[in-house]
Design a protein around this motif. Structure first.
Motif, PDB file in Angstrom:
ATOM      1  N   VAL A 114      -0.461   6.341 -21.221  1.00 54.49           N
ATOM      2  CA  VAL A 114       0.230   5.195 -21.816  1.00 54.49           C
ATOM      3  C   VAL A 114       0.880   4.367 -20.714  1.00 54.49           C
ATOM      4  N   ASP A 115       1.507   5.021 -19.756  1.00 47.80           N
ATOM      5  CA  ASP A 115       2.160   4.320 -18.646  1.00 47.80           C
ATOM      6  C   ASP A 115       1.151   3.526 -17.818  1.00 47.80           C
ATOM      7  N   ALA A 116      -0.006   4.108 -17.550  1.00 49.15           N
ATOM      8  CA  ALA A 116      -1.031   3.431 -16.743  1.00 49.15           C
ATOM      9  C   ALA A 116      -1.515   2.158 -17.429  1.00 49.15           C
ATOM     10  N   VAL A 117      -1.767   2.246 -18.722  1.00 49.57           N
ATOM     11  CA  VAL A 117      -2.241   1.083 -19.471  1.00 49.57           C
ATOM     12  C   VAL A 117      -1.118   0.054 -19.586  1.00 49.57           C
ATOM     13  N   ARG A 118       0.071   0.512 -19.855  1.00 47.92           N
ATOM     14  CA  ARG A 118       1.218  -0.405 -19.970  1.00 47.92           C
ATOM     15  C   ARG A 118       1.426  -1.180 -18.671  1.00 47.92           C
ATOM     16  N   ARG A 119       1.294  -0.504 -17.526  1.00 54.48           N
ATOM     17  CA  ARG A 119       1.459  -1.182 -16.227  1.00 54.48           C
ATOM     18  C   ARG A 119       0.422  -2.290 -16.050  1.00 54.48           C
ATOM     19  N   VAL A 120      -0.804  -2.063 -16.514  1.00 54.71           N
ATOM     20  CA  VAL A 120      -1.842  -3.095 -16.438  1.00 54.71           C
ATOM     21  C   VAL A 120      -1.370  -4.345 -17.187  1.00 54.71           C
ATOM     22  N   PRO A 137     -12.987   4.085 -21.099  1.00 52.44           N
ATOM     23  CA  PRO A 137     -12.902   3.164 -22.235  1.00 52.44           C
ATOM     24  C   PRO A 137     -12.523   3.885 -23.538  1.00 52.44           C
ATOM     25  N   ASN A 138     -13.015   5.103 -23.736  1.00 50.80           N
ATOM     26  CA  ASN A 138     -12.657   5.863 -24.932  1.00 50.80           C
ATOM     27  C   ASN A 138     -11.157   6.129 -24.990  1.00 50.80           C
ATOM     28  N   THR A 139     -10.547   6.341 -23.839  1.00 45.71           N
ATOM     29  CA  THR A 139      -9.106   6.574 -23.783  1.00 45.71           C
ATOM     30  C   THR A 139      -8.349   5.338 -24.248  1.00 45.71           C
ATOM     31  N   VAL A 140      -8.775   4.173 -23.797  1.00 46.47           N
ATOM     32  CA  VAL A 140      -8.117   2.928 -24.220  1.00 46.47           C
ATOM     33  C   VAL A 140      -8.285   2.749 -25.723  1.00 46.47           C
ATOM     34  N   SER A 141      -9.467   2.996 -26.227  1.00 48.55           N
ATOM     35  CA  SER A 141      -9.718   2.864 -27.663  1.00 48.55           C
ATOM     36  C   SER A 141      -8.853   3.820 -28.472  1.00 48.55           C
ATOM     37  N   GLN A 143       0.951  -2.733 -30.480  1.00 52.07           N
ATOM     38  CA  GLN A 143       1.325  -3.492 -29.284  1.00 52.07           C
ATOM     39  C   GLN A 143       0.206  -3.437 -28.248  1.00 52.07           C
ATOM     40  N   ALA A 144      -0.427  -2.286 -28.102  1.00 52.52           N
ATOM     41  CA  ALA A 144      -1.527  -2.154 -27.143  1.00 52.52           C
ATOM     42  C   ALA A 144      -2.680  -3.078 -27.524  1.00 52.52           C
TER      43      ALA A 144
END
Length: 83
Positions: free
Chosen positions: A49-55, A28-32, A5-6
């Motif tokens: 996960v919450d921070a990226v999901r909010r984006v 960027p490594n965290t997102v990857s 999903q990400a």
């Protein structure tokens, strides 16, 4: 939000790993790593996960839970994926 999903949400929004990282205030490594199917025993921290999901959600992405047909993502009706 699972790794597939990400990846799908980022692709749907036409954002690069660096773009998401900057918006979520992570590396960027965290997102990857968050997008990897094999995340290891520990996996990503819930706050990450919450921070990226909010984006993604702030740009109109809806996360569809596993419901027998598989988890997925879609853009909210009438939303073009930009803030």
């Amino acid at each position: 939000m699972n790794p597939s999903q990400a990846r799908a949400a980022r692709a749907m929004l036409k954002l690069g790993v660096r773009d998401v990282a900057e918006l979520a205030k992570v590396t960027p490594n965290t997102v990857s790593r968050l997008e990897q199917d094999d995340q290891g025993a520990r996996g990503p921290q819930p706050v990450t996960v919450d921070a990226v999901r909010r984006v993604y959600e702030s740009r109109g992405v809806e996360f569809i839970p596993e419901n027998g047909g598989g988890a997925g993502v879609r853009l909210k009706k009438g939303h073009r994926g930009v803030e």
